[in-house]
Each structure stands twice: as structure tokens, then as C-alpha cells.
Design a protein around this motif. Structure first.
Motif, PDB file in Angstrom:
ATOM      1  N   ALA A  81       0.810  -1.222   0.000  1.00 24.39           N
ATOM      2  CA  ALA A  81       0.000   0.000   0.000  1.00 24.39           C
ATOM      3  C   ALA A  81       0.838   1.263   0.000  1.00 24.39           C
ATOM      4  CB  ALA A  81      -0.930   0.000   1.215  1.00 24.39           C
ATOM      5  N   LEU A  82       1.945   1.254   0.747  1.00 24.48           N
ATOM      6  CA  LEU A  82       2.719   2.482   0.946  1.00 24.48           C
ATOM      7  C   LEU A  82       3.973   2.557   0.079  1.00 24.48           C
ATOM      8  CD1 LEU A  82       2.587   2.635   4.867  1.00 24.48           C
ATOM      9  CD2 LEU A  82       1.087   3.805   3.243  1.00 24.48           C
ATOM     10  N   GLY A  83       4.520   1.395  -0.246  1.00 23.43           N
ATOM     11  CA  GLY A  83       5.838   1.363  -0.878  1.00 23.43           C
ATOM     12  C   GLY A  83       6.895   1.237   0.192  1.00 23.43           C
ATOM     13  N   VAL A  84       7.787   0.292   0.031  1.00 23.86           N
ATOM     14  CA  VAL A  84       8.746   0.000   1.090  1.00 23.86           C
ATOM     15  C   VAL A  84       9.635   1.194   1.408  1.00 23.86           C
ATOM     16  CG1 VAL A  84      10.553  -0.940  -0.430  1.00 23.86           C
ATOM     17  CG2 VAL A  84      10.331  -1.784   1.926  1.00 23.86           C
ATOM     18  N   ASP A  85       9.927   2.024   0.424  1.00 20.86           N
ATOM     19  CA  ASP A  85      10.816   3.173   0.642  1.00 20.86           C
ATOM     20  C   ASP A  85      10.150   4.283   1.453  1.00 20.86           C
ATOM     21  OD1 ASP A  85      12.823   1.912  -0.768  1.00 20.86           O
ATOM     22  OD2 ASP A  85      12.281   2.850  -2.684  1.00 20.86           O
ATOM     23  N   GLU A  86       8.828   4.253   1.566  1.00 20.63           N
ATOM     24  CA  GLU A  86       8.105   5.278   2.317  1.00 20.63           C
ATOM     25  C   GLU A  86       7.972   4.944   3.801  1.00 20.63           C
ATOM     26  OE1 GLU A  86       6.872   8.318   1.343  1.00 20.63           O
ATOM     27  OE2 GLU A  86       8.166   7.894  -0.383  1.00 20.63           O
ATOM     28  N   ILE A  87       8.342   3.716   4.165  1.00 18.98           N
ATOM     29  CA  ILE A  87       8.171   3.272   5.555  1.00 18.98           C
ATOM     30  C   ILE A  87       9.449   3.560   6.324  1.00 18.98           C
ATOM     31  CG2 ILE A  87       7.740   1.287   7.054  1.00 18.98           C
ATOM     32  CD1 ILE A  87       6.192   0.044   4.649  1.00 18.98           C
ATOM     33  N   VAL A  88       9.368   4.497   7.263  1.00 20.99           N
ATOM     34  CA  VAL A  88      10.569   4.907   8.008  1.00 20.99           C
ATOM     35  C   VAL A  88      10.660   4.254   9.381  1.00 20.99           C
ATOM     36  CG1 VAL A  88      10.769   7.114   6.816  1.00 20.99           C
ATOM     37  CG2 VAL A  88       9.391   6.966   8.909  1.00 20.99           C
ATOM     38  N   GLY A  89       9.605   3.598   9.817  1.00 23.00           N
ATOM     39  CA  GLY A  89       9.633   2.930  11.112  1.00 23.00           C
ATOM     40  C   GLY A  89       8.417   2.042  11.270  1.00 23.00           C
ATOM     41  N   VAL A  90       8.540   1.040  12.156  1.00 22.49           N
ATOM     42  CA  VAL A  90       7.431   0.125  12.399  1.00 22.49           C
ATOM     43  C   VAL A  90       7.244  -0.042  13.900  1.00 22.49           C
ATOM     44  CG1 VAL A  90       6.406  -2.141  11.966  1.00 22.49           C
ATOM     45  CG2 VAL A  90       7.963  -1.132  10.273  1.00 22.49           C
ATOM     46  N   TYR A  91       6.031   0.244  14.339  1.00 22.19           N
ATOM     47  CA  TYR A  91       5.666  -0.056  15.724  1.00 22.19           C
ATOM     48  C   TYR A  91       5.132  -1.481  15.755  1.00 22.19           C
ATOM     49  CZ  TYR A  91       2.983  -0.310  20.033  1.00 22.19           C
ATOM     50  OH  TYR A  91       2.483  -0.704  21.245  1.00 22.19           O
ATOM     51  N   SER A  92       5.879  -2.373  16.378  1.00 21.50           N
ATOM     52  CA  SER A  92       5.419  -3.741  16.619  1.00 21.50           C
ATOM     53  C   SER A  92       5.181  -3.881  18.106  1.00 21.50           C
ATOM     54  CB  SER A  92       6.471  -4.754  16.161  1.00 21.50           C
ATOM     55  OG  SER A  92       6.126  -6.053  16.589  1.00 21.50           O
ATOM     56  N   ALA A  93       4.026  -4.428  18.477  1.00 26.93           N
ATOM     57  CA  ALA A  93       3.663  -4.488  19.890  1.00 26.93           C
ATOM     58  C   ALA A  93       4.461  -5.526  20.669  1.00 26.93           C
ATOM     59  CB  ALA A  93       2.173  -4.759  20.048  1.00 26.93           C
ATOM     60  N   ASN A  94       5.011  -6.551  19.988  1.00 26.73           N
ATOM     61  CA  ASN A  94       5.875  -7.489  20.719  1.00 26.73           C
ATOM     62  C   ASN A  94       6.935  -8.085  19.804  1.00 26.73           C
ATOM     63  OD1 ASN A  94       4.691  -9.669  19.346  1.00 26.73           O
ATOM     64  ND2 ASN A  94       4.004 -10.722  21.200  1.00 26.73           N
ATOM     65  N   ASP A  95       7.818  -8.863  20.402  1.00 28.89           N
ATOM     66  CA  ASP A  95       8.965  -9.400  19.672  1.00 28.89           C
ATOM     67  C   ASP A  95       8.569 -10.463  18.657  1.00 28.89           C
ATOM     68  OD1 ASP A  95      10.689  -7.771  21.091  1.00 28.89           O
ATOM     69  OD2 ASP A  95      11.255  -9.314  22.540  1.00 28.89           O
ATOM     70  N   GLY A  96       7.598 -11.310  19.027  1.00 31.80           N
ATOM     71  CA  GLY A  96       7.181 -12.347  18.094  1.00 31.80           C
ATOM     72  C   GLY A  96       6.675 -11.762  16.792  1.00 31.80           C
ATOM     73  N   MET A  97       5.836 -10.733  16.889  1.00 34.75           N
ATOM     74  CA  MET A  97       5.333 -10.082  15.681  1.00 34.75           C
ATOM     75  C   MET A  97       6.448  -9.351  14.954  1.00 34.75           C
ATOM     76  SD  MET A  97       1.483  -8.834  16.666  1.00 34.75           S
ATOM     77  CE  MET A  97       2.079  -7.357  17.464  1.00 34.75           C
ATOM     78  N   ALA A  98       7.413  -8.823  15.689  1.00 40.76           N
ATOM     79  CA  ALA A  98       8.541  -8.148  15.041  1.00 40.76           C
ATOM     80  C   ALA A  98       9.288  -9.092  14.117  1.00 40.76           C
ATOM     81  CB  ALA A  98       9.481  -7.576  16.102  1.00 40.76           C
ATOM     82  N   SER A  99       9.362 -10.368  14.498  1.00 43.38           N
ATOM     83  CA  SER A  99      10.057 -11.335  13.638  1.00 43.38           C
ATOM     84  C   SER A  99       9.349 -11.461  12.295  1.00 43.38           C
ATOM     85  CB  SER A  99      10.139 -12.704  14.329  1.00 43.38           C
ATOM     86  OG  SER A  99       8.852 -13.304  14.444  1.00 43.38           O
ATOM     87  N   GLY A 100       8.008 -11.514  12.306  1.00 47.83           N
ATOM     88  CA  GLY A 100       7.260 -11.588  11.055  1.00 47.83           C
ATOM     89  C   GLY A 100       7.360 -10.310  10.241  1.00 47.83           C
ATOM     90  N   ILE A 101       7.383  -9.172  10.929  1.00 43.65           N
ATOM     91  CA  ILE A 101       7.495  -7.874  10.262  1.00 43.65           C
ATOM     92  C   ILE A 101       8.842  -7.747   9.556  1.00 43.65           C
ATOM     93  CG2 ILE A 101       7.741  -5.397  10.724  1.00 43.65           C
ATOM     94  CD1 ILE A 101       5.649  -5.945  13.064  1.00 43.65           C
TER      95      ILE A 101
END
Length: 371
Positions: free
Chosen positions: A225-245
Motif C-alpha cells: 500500500a505504501l511502498g517500502v521506501d516510504e516506511i521509516v519505522g514500524v511499531y510492533s507491539a511485541n517481539d514475536g510479531m517483530a520477527s514476522g514484520i
């Protein structure tokens, strides 16, 4: 009798139960039997899931050890619901049928747990809400300041964006926790309190069951939706989800050195290793040992009709879904980045350098300096 022998992580918190005073409980309880530490009693511990490593690795053994220290004659029954609401209800009913005298409950679904709590209360069995505030009229509650957890994550992400000079240049993606977990709502609200007006949130998701696979799919959708170059940060609520992100970002062609900062929570070993490898920016360390020890002290206090002596900690009132005040202890979360891994999870004895610095991570700067 509770099995002993689990090595304590970090400095042990002294938690004794005083022999004077009477604890005020909430709800309309059946008449309760008062037990004694000398004769012992039966404690039930219900934990919610296996996707997050903390429950089997830390929460259960820390609770078991603390209960054994406080009440060597006590019996412990334990079950993990593996994220299944119906299974947890079945497990709770089995424990109540088996005659547990106090229940410690980390609910899969806070609202669905109301029936379990009410049933326990109808049988004169007090309930300690552990880590998540179950509905139905629990007696006591121990957790972390979950609103503050979200703030800590958001503050760390904004600090990373400012450090990298990307603040205001693009958009962030928010991947929140499970909508059935009231803690996830608190994390989300705390994070929004920091983010709103400071960063642009391009995509936001709630993640069923805290699933890393769902988080991976959501991140793939955000990239599309955004384009990977437009994403400057990701809020992941926990570590397990961070692995998938992070896996989704890597699959989109982002090299490790170019990954946007990604947050996390729970200080899982894999999360710590991703941090020292430069894949994940931070995690939130919640000292599980004192949380489990406090829960054990609360359970013993409720069963013996005494006040829990909590050492350096003190009770505060937290309002449940019915507006009732629940006597609670809320612990303070800590942000962990590469700079303070040694001063947090290592110094507290959660992980050793050898556990962190396996062959895949031995060449990282952290391990080169630590080994």
C-alpha cells in the motif's frame, strides 16, 4: 508439593506474607475457607499461550519457585491454554472441580474469562489476575503499567527516527497486539499518545492472537500500500510479531543495514539477538520474576486471609471493566536497545552472554566486546 530447583534470575525479591490484618476482596463471594501456610493449600496457575516464549521459560518457573518459598506445603496445578479460550475455560473448570483454593489467571480473552472468575467466586475461590486484568470481579491484579509500555515503545521509535534523520520524511506502520487482550489496547493507546501529531501513521493493524504470521501478512500489505521506501519505522507491539514484520521487509528486498527501526516487547532471546544484529531496534523488558513473585504472594495472602507484604512495591487501585477498584501492583517497563542489553537482561540473569552470542551472532559488535 511444589517442585523446587529453578535458578532465580537476578536478585530475588523478598516477598513474605504477614500474619496480621485482613484483605478486602471484591465481588460477591461465597464463604471462603481460611488456610494456613503450615498445612498448605492448592493453587491453580493458568497461563494463556505458547507463541510468546516468556510463559513457559520464565513466568511458570518463577511463580513455582516463589510459591515454594512462601508455602512449601502448597500444591500447584498448572495449565497453558495455547491461545484457546475454550480450552482455558475447560482447564479452569477442571481445577475448580479438583478443589483449588486460589486461582491465578492470565486470561486468553479478558471478557470471556468473566465466566471463569464468577464461577470461582461462587465457589469461594479467590482469583488473582496475572498480567492481564480479567473481567468478572477478580480479587487482586499484578501486571506492568501497560499504558506506559506503549509510551516507551513509541518514545524509542521516535528517538530512532530522529537519530536517523528520517523523522517527518515518511510514514510509520503500527502493528498492534490481539484485540482480545486488554493489555494490547493499553499498549496501543499509550503509543498513540506519543505518536499522534508527531508522526504520520500510514497503515495500522490489530493482530489476532499476537500471531507472527498475521503480522508478516499485515506488513506485506503495508509495503504494497505504501511502498517500502516510504516506511521509516514500524511499531510492533511485541517481539514475536517483530520477527514476522522483519521477515516481510527482508522479503521486500530491504537489507539489514537499511531496515527501518522496529520496536518489540518481552525481551525474548530471539528479539535480543535481532537487536544486537541490527535487525530490530528495541524491545521492552518487563522483569517477569518480580511479577511472578508478587502473584505468588497475592495468592498466599488471599488463601490465608492476610495482607501481602510486597517489599519495595505497594498496592494501588486499578479500575476493572465494571468500574470496581482492584488492589493491584503495576511494575515499570524498561526500553532495551543494543546499548543497554548488558545492563538489563544480562545483568538481571535472564540470559547469559553465551546464550545470546551463539555462532550466528558471535561476529556482532556486542558479542565481540562481551566475549
Amino acid at each position: 508439593m511444589v517442585a523446587a530447583g529453578f535458578a532465580a534470575a537476578g536478585a530475588a525479591l523478598t516477598l513474605l506474607v504477614s500474619g496480621c490484618g485482613s484483605l478486602t476482596t471484591s465481588g460477591e463471594d461465597a464463604e471462603r475457607e481460611t488456610h494456613s501456610v503450615e498445612e498448605g493449600f492448592h493453587v491453580g496457575l493458568l497461563l494463556p499461550e505458547l507463541q510468546t516464549a516468556r510463559y513457559e521459560a520464565f513466568d511458570k518457573p518463577f511463580f513455582e519457585e516463589a510459591l515454594n518459598e512462601l508455602c512449601p506445603a502448597c500444591e500447584l496445578s498448572y495449565a497453558n491454554a495455547d491461545q484457546d479460550v475454550d480450552e482455558q475455560q475447560t482447564q479452569a473448570q477442571a481445577m475448580l472441580t479438583d478443589g483449588v483454593d486460589v486461582l491465578v489467571l492470565d486470561a486468553v480473552d479478558s471478557a470471556a474469562a468473566a465466566g471463569t472468575v464468577s464461577e470461582a467466586q461462587s465457589q469461594g475461590v479467590p482469583v488473582v489476575a496475572y498480567d492481564r486484568l480479567a473481567q468478572g470481579g477478580v480479587d487482586m491484579y499484578v501486571s506492568f503499567d501497560n499504558h506506559r509500555v506503549g509510551q516507551v515503545q513509541a518514545e524509542a521509535l521516535i528517538a530512532a527516527l530522529e537519530e536517523e534523520g528520517t523523522a517527518g520524511d515518511g510514514q510509520i506502520v503500527m502493528i498492534n497486539g490481539s484485540p482480545t487482550d486488554p493489555n494490547a489496547a493499553d499498549f496501543k493507546a499509550g503509543a498513540h499518545e506519543i505518536f499522534d501529531g508527531q508522526v504520520e501513521i500510514g497503515q495500522e493493524f490489530d493482530t489476532p492472537d499476537w500471531s507472527p504470521d498475521q503480522a508478516n501478512s499485515q506488513m506485506e500489505g503495508a509495503i504494497t500500500a505504501l511502498g517500502v521506501d516510504e516506511i521509516v519505522g514500524v511499531y510492533s507491539a511485541n517481539d514475536g510479531m517483530a520477527s514476522g514484520i522483519i521477515s516481510a521487509l527482508r522479503s521486500a528486498g530491504v537489507e539489514v543495514g537499511d531496515l527501518p527501526p522496529v520496536t518489540g516487547q518481552d525481551a525474548e532471546l530471539a528479539g535480543i539477538q535481532r537487536i544486537i544484529a541490527g535487525e530490530q531496534y528495541m524491545t521492552v523488558y518487563k522483569a517477569i520474576q518480580p511479577e511472578a513473585q508478587i502473584a505468588a504472594a497475592m495468592a498466599v495472602a488471599l488463601a490465608t486471609d492476610t495482607d501481602p507484604e510486597l517489599g519495595e512495591y505497594s498496592l494501588t487501585d486499578v479500575e476493572d471493566a465494571n468500574g470496581e477498584a482492584v488492589p493491584s501492583v503495576l511494575l515499570e517497563p524498561v526500553a532495551v536497545t543494543e546499548e543497554n542489553v548488558g545492563d538489563t537482561v544480562v545483568s538481571d540473569g535472564i540470559y547469559t552472554i553465551e546464550e545470546i552470542c551463539t555462532d550466528d551472532y558471535a561476529d556482532t559488535e556486542f558479542c565481540q566486546e562481551a566475549l
